[in-house]
Design an enzyme around this catalytic site. Sequence first.
Site, short mmCIF file in Angstrom:
data_model
loop_
_atom_site.label_atom_id
_atom_site.label_comp_id
_atom_site.label_asym_id
_atom_site.label_seq_id
_atom_site.Cartn_x
_atom_site.Cartn_y
_atom_site.Cartn_z
N ASP A 192 1.08 -1.03 -0.08
CA ASP A 192 -0.21 -0.15 -0.35
C ASP A 192 0.97 1.33 -0.29
OD1 ASP A 192 1.17 -1.17 2.60
OD2 ASP A 192 -0.85 0.02 3.42
N HIS B 245 9.27 -0.92 9.57
CA HIS B 245 8.12 -1.51 9.68
C HIS B 245 8.64 -2.76 8.11
CE1 HIS B 245 5.81 0.65 12.91
NE2 HIS B 245 5.77 1.84 11.46
#
Length: 333
Positions: A11, A242
């Site tokens: 994303d 992340h």
Amino acid sequence: MTPTPLYLDCDTGIDDALALAYLLASPSAHLVGIGSVSGNVSAAVGAVNTLNLLELAGRPEIPVAVGAHDPLAGSFDGGAPHVHGANGIGGVELPASRTAVQQESAAQMLVRLAHAYPGELNVVAIGPLTNIALALRLEPRLPELVAGVTLMGGAVLVPGNITPVAEANIANDPEAAREVFAAPWNLTIVPLDVTMANVLEEEHRLELLASDKPVARALGEMLGYYYRFYEGIFGRACSAMHDPLAAAIALEAVNLRTAPVVRAEVDAGSGPGRGQTVCDLRGMHVGFPAQEGARCRVVLELEQDFAPHLVDVLLGRVPAGSGAVTAPESVPA
Ligand code: BDR
Ligand code: CA
């Protein structure tokens, strides 16, 4: 070394951009397809960011498919402009790619690639899990066909970043995550426990900005935006890492200190636990004995700090996937 065929679901997103650049820099990864999903930005904007990054990296031939706009239940909430900027990449304007997205959806692409590389394809999911769940519905044999799934998501022994217990990728589509966690495949999760403990500092960003590589410089600019958000969390200009950490773990490029294989499921109910990754860590005090039915490797801790390796790979100083060995089984803390 035979490169691993890899499908990336993302994303894109600033840390997604870091993960993509990391994978592109690795000779041990063969990116055969990329799907976008709504999360940090809409799936459509994420696909454009991905195409533009591929163009900047000189890799426009890697196919990109647009995935799900909405989660399995409900609708896309508009993303996280306060974290990633309105365009998802910190307001940085990249030269527009001339390459079009694929005709197929991301879920269709994943199923097609799983058949094209039976038993070999590694799935790296760094956004909400909608496309992966849709692919499972399209092809229930997917778990037999792919080599494994590595996903960035969850909060196991630490707080969530969307609710007290839910991390963004899981919180954005708990129904999809529940299906993905329940499927019978080799699953590795890279939760906030380890991604918040590995931080990229201002000195690293300055190294990227000083590079002669256009992708590294663009990442340095994007990180300026990302750092402002994380300053409110860590108290200094820096960021968690992340998604690139999930990419590195998928390539077995970092050593894991604590990564037990346990039973794990996602709460997709409507109470305060919605979006929680419930992992059975009750064996942690006795070295994580084997659990019946355990299939989910939960990465809780690394052997070394990840930032120097990430920066070295992004600057072309070492190839990703070189040198390190990942612990194959549960490792006691
Ligand atoms: C995850 O959520 C997104 O904002 C990031 O790209 C990462 O995949 C972290 O919770
Ligand atoms: Ca992401």
